[in-house]
Design a protein around this motif. Structure first.
Motif, short mmCIF file in Angstrom:
data_model
loop_
_atom_site.label_atom_id
_atom_site.label_comp_id
_atom_site.label_asym_id
_atom_site.label_seq_id
_atom_site.Cartn_x
_atom_site.Cartn_y
_atom_site.Cartn_z
N GLY A 1 -8.78 17.81 -9.31
CA GLY A 1 -7.95 16.99 -8.44
C GLY A 1 -8.69 15.75 -7.98
N PRO A 2 -7.98 14.63 -7.79
CA PRO A 2 -8.62 13.39 -7.36
C PRO A 2 -9.20 13.51 -5.95
CG PRO A 2 -6.23 13.17 -7.33
CD PRO A 2 -6.53 14.48 -7.97
N GLY B 1 0.78 -1.22 0.00
CA GLY B 1 0.00 0.00 0.00
C GLY B 1 0.81 1.28 0.00
N ASP B 2 2.11 1.18 -0.30
CA ASP B 2 3.01 2.34 -0.26
C ASP B 2 3.33 2.78 -1.68
OD1 ASP B 2 5.13 4.16 0.04
OD2 ASP B 2 5.87 3.14 1.83
N GLU B 3 3.03 4.04 -2.00
CA GLU B 3 3.24 4.56 -3.35
C GLU B 3 4.71 4.54 -3.76
OE1 GLU B 3 1.49 8.39 -3.23
OE2 GLU B 3 -0.58 7.63 -3.12
N ARG B 4 5.61 4.43 -2.82
CA ARG B 4 7.05 4.39 -3.13
C ARG B 4 7.48 2.99 -3.55
NH1 ARG B 4 8.62 6.88 2.60
NH2 ARG B 4 7.02 5.33 3.07
N LYS C 1 -4.76 7.98 0.06
CA LYS C 1 -3.92 7.58 -1.06
C LYS C 1 -4.77 7.45 -2.32
CE LYS C 1 -0.56 5.28 1.90
NZ LYS C 1 0.02 3.99 2.34
N SER C 2 -4.16 7.80 -3.45
CA SER C 2 -4.92 7.82 -4.70
C SER C 2 -5.51 6.47 -5.04
CB SER C 2 -4.03 8.31 -5.84
OG SER C 2 -2.89 7.49 -5.99
N GLY C 3 -4.84 5.38 -4.63
CA GLY C 3 -5.31 4.04 -4.98
C GLY C 3 -6.60 3.65 -4.30
#
Length: 636
Positions: free
Chosen positions: A261-262, A208-211, A367-369
């Motif tokens: 924006g999301p 779950g980490d965008e990095r 988070k965007s996801g």
């Protein structure tokens, strides 16, 4: 001769040879048909039916149609899917594959995204594995051996997972040529899987980490029978038709666009009217129940968020800004301003309880996801209230909130369930305060004699909570109302009242929402009603339409009279066929269609067609208004 073990099962004490398995006992007792039981509980631990029992204890069987049985079936199906993926795509790396509500998923690291054609191939291979009735076999390895095992297979994600498991030995499961790191338990063999379907593919970041790397997540579901699967797939099709994003576009309620924006919602006129109706209803209902309307600022100094514990425990979900070289936090919750109101003057026990209510707009860094239409956004408005009361008043206040929720959910036609969520690992406050708060919530639930489940470790960081999950028309569960009991923040902010003995004492604070986030609740409402809102909530309650141009003047006269009587009305006076106008009004799910022709104009009446009905009835103006007002007032 093997030593014996005493097993308590089915309300009886039975003696068996040591090493007997739950599967053997199942056959001995002659219960089930051999495919209805998928695992067992032994002395409080879930185990496979093939696990040897070498000590005495209590044994309970887990049926496939129980919630835990379904989870086991679905988790096992995820393993079968991973096996099929590895056979078809050998370079794919496996990560995790849990059971989730209504199904399962498994994440894979692949060189390219999966296509619909890939899913068909994976399903076909899964069917072959199911027919092969491959046994699920558990074995245990020391952590070093388990690490080498997965290193040799180049399963780097499994190696990373092992590093985070603080155990000397690790549990693995094999079916066929596929081996996975897993605690289990699992179904005895793949043949227990009767009905399954892969439903979609989505992207998901590792952990779950965008990095981290973007993975391919395959979703699916499984059921004990093909008929149950077919029923679920029919519900999925109905859910697609009810998708609030689709209906929101069709009814012109709201939009979410990349240019803005999301996670940020733009409310169109009809959607804004829907919001207004819900918010106005909420204000009236809260005032009736002794709440006072308040409002706090959007930003508060960082030092307040540090004092409350939000900065340490919640800052990853917050936005911050600097004004005149002073750091501010954009509020993710409304409680701080409400405590400032309480603290603004000396309070007496005679003043309590104080119930502060705010339709407070908050911002959270989601988070965007996980963003999803109205159901998960970054800016939303909560029907937020904070009740400050004496410890003696706490039980009655919790009762009052639950009854409030019951009234509202019943009016909207929602069924609901309740959960008691206890202290999380990351929390503030003393053990004593947490125990007092948890006991207060649980004793109220017991007093009401309602069924509830314990959700271990899912409380807020400042206190335990009751979560009320509503069920919509498709029996889907949604988290909306919550009641949180807090002894900690009143202490941190030195909130006091003067008791009857003249001593200063601490109040208790209850954080609560009834509908929750207004955006999320509207999304749920859209899907619950499939866009066909009850009359009192419909942004447009009636549409007046003419058959020919000759009726325009009379139609405009009737329209104005209806608006004067409070009807939210549109007029369709276009030079179009009446059948076309009716179809458009039906697609817009408008509750009443008022048709004006020569006959109505001559007799001074109106012809009315109600949503969902094919017959048109003739009314005098006053007759229609009486029926209309009765339906609105009853909130049918």
């Amino acid at each position: 001769m093997n030593p014996s073990v005493d097993i308590q099962v089915q309300g009886e004490n039975k003696s068996y040879s040591s090493g007997i398995t739950p599967g053997d006992i199942l056959q001995d007792l002659g219960i089930g048909n051999g495919r209805e039981i998928v695992a067992a509980d032994f002395n409080g631990h879930s185990i496979d039916l093939s696990t040897p029992l070498t000590e005495s204890g209590s044994l309970d069987f887990i049926a496939v149609r129980s919630p835990r049985g379904l989870d086991i079936l679905r988790h096992s199906t995820a393993h079968v899917m991973a096996q099929a993926v590895k056979e078809l795509f050998p370079d794919a790396k496996v990560t995790i594959g849990p059971a989730i509500e209504d199904g399962f998923y498994y994440d894979f690291d692949t060189s390219r995204p999966f296509t619909p054609e890939d899913l068909e191939k994976i399903e076909t291979r899964m069917q072959e594995i199911v027919k092969g009735r491959l046994p699920f076999r558990r074995f245990v390895l020391p952590r070093d051996e388990a690490t080498r095992f997965f290193q040799e297979k180049n399963e780097t994600y499994k190696v990373e997972l092992i590093r985070d498991i603080n155990e000397a030995e690790l549990s693995l499961y094999t079916q066929g040529d596929f081996t996975d790191l897993c605690r289990g338990p699992h179904i005895p063999d793949s043949g227990f899987i009767k009905g399954f379907k892969l439903t979609k593919v989505a992207g998901a970041y590792w952990r779950g980490d965008e990095r981290n790397p973007m993975l391919q997540r395959i979703y699916g579901t499984a059921f004990p029978s093909k008929d149950e699967l077919k029923g679920y797939l029919r519900l999925l099709e109905e859910a697609k038709k009810r998708d609030h994003r689709k209906i929101g576009r069709e009814l012109d309620l709201f939009s979410i666009v990349d240019d803005v924006g999301p996670g940020l919602v733009i409310w169109h006129p009809k959607g804004a009217m829907l919001r207004y109706l819900i918010e106005d209803f909420e204000r009236v209902e809260h005032i009736k129940r002794g709440y006072q309307l308040v409002q706090g600022p959007q930003i508060l100094k960082r030092e307040l968020w540090e004092k409350s514990g939000h900065f340490d425990n919640y800052r990853d979900n917050m936005y911050f800004t600097t004004v005149d070289e002073i750091d501010y936090g954009i509020k993710p919750m409304n409680c701080l301003a409400h405590m400032m109101i309480y603290r603004s003057k000396i309070r007496s026990y005679r003043d309590l309880p104080l119930r502060f209510f705010e339709l407070g707009t908050v911002h959270r860094h989601e988070k965007s996801g996980v963003l999803h239409g109205l159901l998960r956004v970054r800016q939303f408005t909560q029907d937020d209230a904070h009740i400050l009361c004496t410890p003696e008043q706490l039980n009655d206040e919790i009762l009052g909130i639950i009854n409030f929720v019951r009234d509202v959910m019943g009016m909207f036609g929602f069924e609901y369930t309740m959960e008691l969520s206890t202290r999380p690992e990351k929390s503030i406050g003393t053990d004593e305060d947490w125990e007092r708060a948890t006991n207060a919530l649980e004793s109220t639930l017991k007093q009401l004699q309602v069924n509830y489940e314990i959700n271990e470790g899912d409380g807020a960081f400042y206190g335990p909570k009751i979560d009320i999950k509503l069920k919509d028309a498709l029996s889907r569960s949604w988290q909306c109302a919550t009641i949180q009991c807090d002894f900690t923040l009143p202490d941190r902010f030195d909130l006091t009242y003067v008791d009857s003995d003249g001593q200063r004492k601490r109040p208790v604070m209850i954080h609560r929402v009834v509908l929750g986030a207004i955006e999320r609740f509207i999304g749920v409402l859209i899907e619950h009603y499939a866009g066909a809102f009850p009359l009192w909530l419909s942004p447009v309650q009636a549409i007046i339409m003419t058959i020919t141009d000759r009726q325009h003047a009379y139609a405009e006269e009737v329209a104005q009279k209806l608006k004067d009587r409070g009807v939210r009305l549109e007029a369709d006076l276009r030079n179009e066929k009446i059948g076309f106008k009716i179809r458009e009004a039906r697609n817009q799910k408008i509750p009443y269609m008022i048709v004006i022709g020569d006959k109505e104009m001559e007799t001074g009446t109106i012809a009315v067609r109600k949503r969902g009905e094919d017959q048109t009835k003739t009314y005098s103006f006053e007759e229609f208004i009486a029926q209309f007002r009765d339906e609105v007032d009853k909130r049918v």
